[in-house]
Design a protein around this motif. Structure first.
Motif, PDB file in Angstrom:
ATOM      1  N   MET A   1       0.838  -1.213   0.000  1.00 24.49           N
ATOM      2  CA  MET A   1       0.000   0.000   0.000  1.00 24.49           C
ATOM      3  C   MET A   1       0.871   1.261   0.000  1.00 24.49           C
ATOM      4  O   MET A   1       0.486   2.274  -0.594  1.00 24.49           O
ATOM      5  CB  MET A   1      -0.934   0.021   1.211  1.00 24.49           C
ATOM      6  CG  MET A   1      -2.070  -0.980   1.165  1.00 24.49           C
ATOM      7  SD  MET A   1      -3.342  -0.622  -0.051  1.00 24.49           S
ATOM      8  CE  MET A   1      -4.115   0.825   0.607  1.00 24.49           C
ATOM      9  N   GLN A   2       2.035   1.200   0.633  1.00 21.82           N
ATOM     10  CA  GLN A   2       2.936   2.357   0.620  1.00 21.82           C
ATOM     11  C   GLN A   2       3.401   2.655  -0.806  1.00 21.82           C
ATOM     12  O   GLN A   2       3.448   3.809  -1.222  1.00 21.82           O
ATOM     13  CB  GLN A   2       4.130   2.121   1.545  1.00 21.82           C
ATOM     14  CG  GLN A   2       3.785   2.185   3.015  1.00 21.82           C
ATOM     15  CD  GLN A   2       3.343   3.580   3.425  1.00 21.82           C
ATOM     16  OE1 GLN A   2       4.047   4.565   3.211  1.00 21.82           O
ATOM     17  NE2 GLN A   2       2.155   3.675   4.003  1.00 21.82           N
TER      18      GLN A   2
ATOM     19  N   TYR B   1       1.820   1.796  -3.542  1.00 23.06           N
ATOM     20  CA  TYR B   1       0.621   2.240  -4.245  1.00 23.06           C
ATOM     21  C   TYR B   1       0.331   3.709  -3.938  1.00 23.06           C
ATOM     22  O   TYR B   1       0.083   4.510  -4.850  1.00 23.06           O
ATOM     23  CB  TYR B   1      -0.539   1.337  -3.809  1.00 23.06           C
ATOM     24  CG  TYR B   1      -1.910   1.749  -4.281  1.00 23.06           C
ATOM     25  CD1 TYR B   1      -2.253   1.704  -5.625  1.00 23.06           C
ATOM     26  CD2 TYR B   1      -2.881   2.153  -3.371  1.00 23.06           C
ATOM     27  CE1 TYR B   1      -3.526   2.048  -6.053  1.00 23.06           C
ATOM     28  CE2 TYR B   1      -4.153   2.490  -3.786  1.00 23.06           C
ATOM     29  CZ  TYR B   1      -4.463   2.436  -5.129  1.00 23.06           C
ATOM     30  OH  TYR B   1      -5.722   2.780  -5.539  1.00 23.06           O
ATOM     31  N   ARG B   2       0.380   4.060  -2.661  1.00 22.33           N
ATOM     32  CA  ARG B   2       0.109   5.453  -2.271  1.00 22.33           C
ATOM     33  C   ARG B   2       1.153   6.397  -2.877  1.00 22.33           C
ATOM     34  O   ARG B   2       0.851   7.522  -3.268  1.00 22.33           O
ATOM     35  CB  ARG B   2       0.077   5.604  -0.748  1.00 22.33           C
ATOM     36  CG  ARG B   2      -0.964   4.750  -0.013  1.00 22.33           C
ATOM     37  CD  ARG B   2      -2.397   5.201  -0.180  1.00 22.33           C
ATOM     38  NE  ARG B   2      -2.713   6.466   0.403  1.00 22.33           N
ATOM     39  CZ  ARG B   2      -3.139   6.671   1.639  1.00 22.33           C
ATOM     40  NH1 ARG B   2      -3.306   5.668   2.469  1.00 22.33           N
ATOM     41  NH2 ARG B   2      -3.420   7.881   2.067  1.00 22.33           N
ATOM     42  N   TYR B   3       2.395   5.932  -2.959  1.00 20.62           N
ATOM     43  CA  TYR B   3       3.445   6.714  -3.600  1.00 20.62           C
ATOM     44  C   TYR B   3       3.092   6.968  -5.067  1.00 20.62           C
ATOM     45  O   TYR B   3       3.165   8.105  -5.542  1.00 20.62           O
ATOM     46  CB  TYR B   3       4.794   5.999  -3.492  1.00 20.62           C
ATOM     47  CG  TYR B   3       5.864   6.617  -4.350  1.00 20.62           C
ATOM     48  CD1 TYR B   3       6.470   7.820  -3.988  1.00 20.62           C
ATOM     49  CD2 TYR B   3       6.246   6.020  -5.548  1.00 20.62           C
ATOM     50  CE1 TYR B   3       7.443   8.399  -4.790  1.00 20.62           C
ATOM     51  CE2 TYR B   3       7.212   6.595  -6.353  1.00 20.62           C
ATOM     52  CZ  TYR B   3       7.801   7.786  -5.973  1.00 20.62           C
ATOM     53  OH  TYR B   3       8.756   8.367  -6.776  1.00 20.62           O
TER      54      TYR B   3
ATOM     55  N   SER C   1       0.363   9.480  -5.363  1.00 21.33           N
ATOM     56  CA  SER C   1       0.663  10.832  -4.857  1.00 21.33           C
ATOM     57  C   SER C   1       0.933  11.813  -5.993  1.00 21.33           C
ATOM     58  O   SER C   1       0.832  13.021  -5.804  1.00 21.33           O
ATOM     59  CB  SER C   1       1.833  10.802  -3.873  1.00 21.33           C
ATOM     60  OG  SER C   1       3.050  10.521  -4.532  1.00 21.33           O
TER      61      SER C   1
ATOM     62  N   ASP D   1      -1.672  13.573  -1.270  1.00 17.45           N
ATOM     63  CA  ASP D   1      -1.070  12.750  -0.227  1.00 17.45           C
ATOM     64  C   ASP D   1       0.381  13.164   0.002  1.00 17.45           C
ATOM     65  O   ASP D   1       1.116  13.432  -0.946  1.00 17.45           O
ATOM     66  CB  ASP D   1      -1.105  11.271  -0.602  1.00 17.45           C
ATOM     67  CG  ASP D   1      -2.471  10.635  -0.410  1.00 17.45           C
ATOM     68  OD1 ASP D   1      -3.385  11.322   0.088  1.00 17.45           O
ATOM     69  OD2 ASP D   1      -2.616   9.452  -0.761  1.00 17.45           O
TER      70      ASP D   1
ATOM     71  N   PHE E   1       3.297   7.146   4.082  1.00 17.50           N
ATOM     72  CA  PHE E   1       1.972   7.672   3.810  1.00 17.50           C
ATOM     73  C   PHE E   1       1.037   7.176   4.896  1.00 17.50           C
ATOM     74  O   PHE E   1       1.262   6.133   5.505  1.00 17.50           O
ATOM     75  CB  PHE E   1       1.476   7.211   2.431  1.00 17.50           C
ATOM     76  CG  PHE E   1       2.233   7.843   1.295  1.00 17.50           C
ATOM     77  CD1 PHE E   1       1.881   9.101   0.830  1.00 17.50           C
ATOM     78  CD2 PHE E   1       3.306   7.192   0.713  1.00 17.50           C
ATOM     79  CE1 PHE E   1       2.591   9.698  -0.200  1.00 17.50           C
ATOM     80  CE2 PHE E   1       4.020   7.774  -0.316  1.00 17.50           C
ATOM     81  CZ  PHE E   1       3.666   9.036  -0.779  1.00 17.50           C
TER      82      PHE E   1
ATOM     83  N   TYR F   1      -4.091   3.378   5.051  1.00 15.50           N
ATOM     84  CA  TYR F   1      -5.322   3.363   4.263  1.00 15.50           C
ATOM     85  C   TYR F   1      -6.502   3.314   5.224  1.00 15.50           C
ATOM     86  O   TYR F   1      -6.550   2.452   6.111  1.00 15.50           O
ATOM     87  CB  TYR F   1      -5.296   2.146   3.343  1.00 15.50           C
ATOM     88  CG  TYR F   1      -6.481   1.989   2.448  1.00 15.50           C
ATOM     89  CD1 TYR F   1      -6.740   2.901   1.430  1.00 15.50           C
ATOM     90  CD2 TYR F   1      -7.344   0.915   2.603  1.00 15.50           C
ATOM     91  CE1 TYR F   1      -7.829   2.735   0.585  1.00 15.50           C
ATOM     92  CE2 TYR F   1      -8.432   0.740   1.758  1.00 15.50           C
ATOM     93  CZ  TYR F   1      -8.672   1.656   0.759  1.00 15.50           C
ATOM     94  OH  TYR F   1      -9.749   1.498  -0.071  1.00 15.50           O
TER      95      TYR F   1
ATOM     96  N   GLU G   1      -9.405  -0.373  -4.844  1.00  8.30           N
ATOM     97  CA  GLU G   1      -7.996  -0.075  -5.092  1.00  8.30           C
ATOM     98  C   GLU G   1      -7.446  -1.190  -5.967  1.00  8.30           C
ATOM     99  O   GLU G   1      -7.866  -2.348  -5.847  1.00  8.30           O
ATOM    100  CB  GLU G   1      -7.194  -0.018  -3.783  1.00  8.30           C
ATOM    101  CG  GLU G   1      -7.804   0.815  -2.677  1.00  8.30           C
ATOM    102  CD  GLU G   1      -7.950   2.300  -2.971  1.00  8.30           C
ATOM    103  OE1 GLU G   1      -7.277   2.817  -3.891  1.00  8.30           O
ATOM    104  OE2 GLU G   1      -8.758   2.952  -2.296  1.00  8.30           O
TER     105      GLU G   1
END
Length: 175
Positions: free
Chosen positions: A35-36, A38-40, A43, A48, A56, A59, A100
């Motif tokens: 997830m990190q 993915y969030r990157y 962004s 974010d 980050f 979730y 997601e």
């Protein structure tokens, strides 16, 4: 010409190895790590930011995927290799959404994400909704192509006012 034919056969063999499997609660930490990444990636399209520890934010619905019967976490594997994940949410009876979806960069543009999405659609015969952030043009291109291929162009597109705010494709999968 022979090299192209061999490469095409190799890709077809590779795509037959794409699998989706439910993520057990014992593997939550692995999903948290992915997830990190993915969030990157996302962004680039949202606001974010990293926290003081360089991560980050968690979730918001992360733990719900193992406690809420309307949420379904899946690994995307290529043979035995973990290459991504998909989080599916049941919105209403007979109505699902891709919440997601992530494939590691190394495995993008090979058809793996498309194959995984097809597996998900077949897993839940229902009405599907797939929305993308307004600024996520690569995601919009991916989902429009995947859904058009899956439905032979029989889908509707609208605009989602909910997260994510942006284009949304809707279609039905029958058993």
């Amino acid at each position: 010409m022979h090299d192209f034919s061999a490469a095409k056969d190799e890709l077809a063999d590779l795509l037959h190895k794409v699998r989706i499997t439910r993520i057990p609660a014992t593997e939550k930490i692995t999903l948290a790590h992915l997830m990190q990444l993915y969030r990157y990636d996302l962004s680039e399209f949202n606001d974010d930011a990293l926290d003081a520890s360089g991560q980050f934010a968690k979730y918001p619905y992360f733990d719900d995927y193992w406690t809420d019967p309307n949420r379904h976490p899946f690994w995307i594997n290529l043979d035995q290799q973990l290459v991504g994940f998909a989080l599916v949410r049941e919105l209403n009876v007979d109505q699902y959404a891709i919440a997601e979806f992530f494939v590691l960069r190394k495995y993008r543009w090979l058809g793996i994400g498309k194959r995984a999405a097809f597996h998900l659609f077949r897993t839940f015969s229902a009405e599907w909704h797939v929305a993308q952030q307004a600024g996520n043009i690569p995601g919009q291109i991916f989902w429009r192509k995947v859904i058009a291929d899956y439905t032979n162009g029989h889908y509707q597109e609208g605009f989602s006012e909910h997260q994510p705010t942006g284009p949304k494709q809707s279609f039905r999968v029958n058993g």
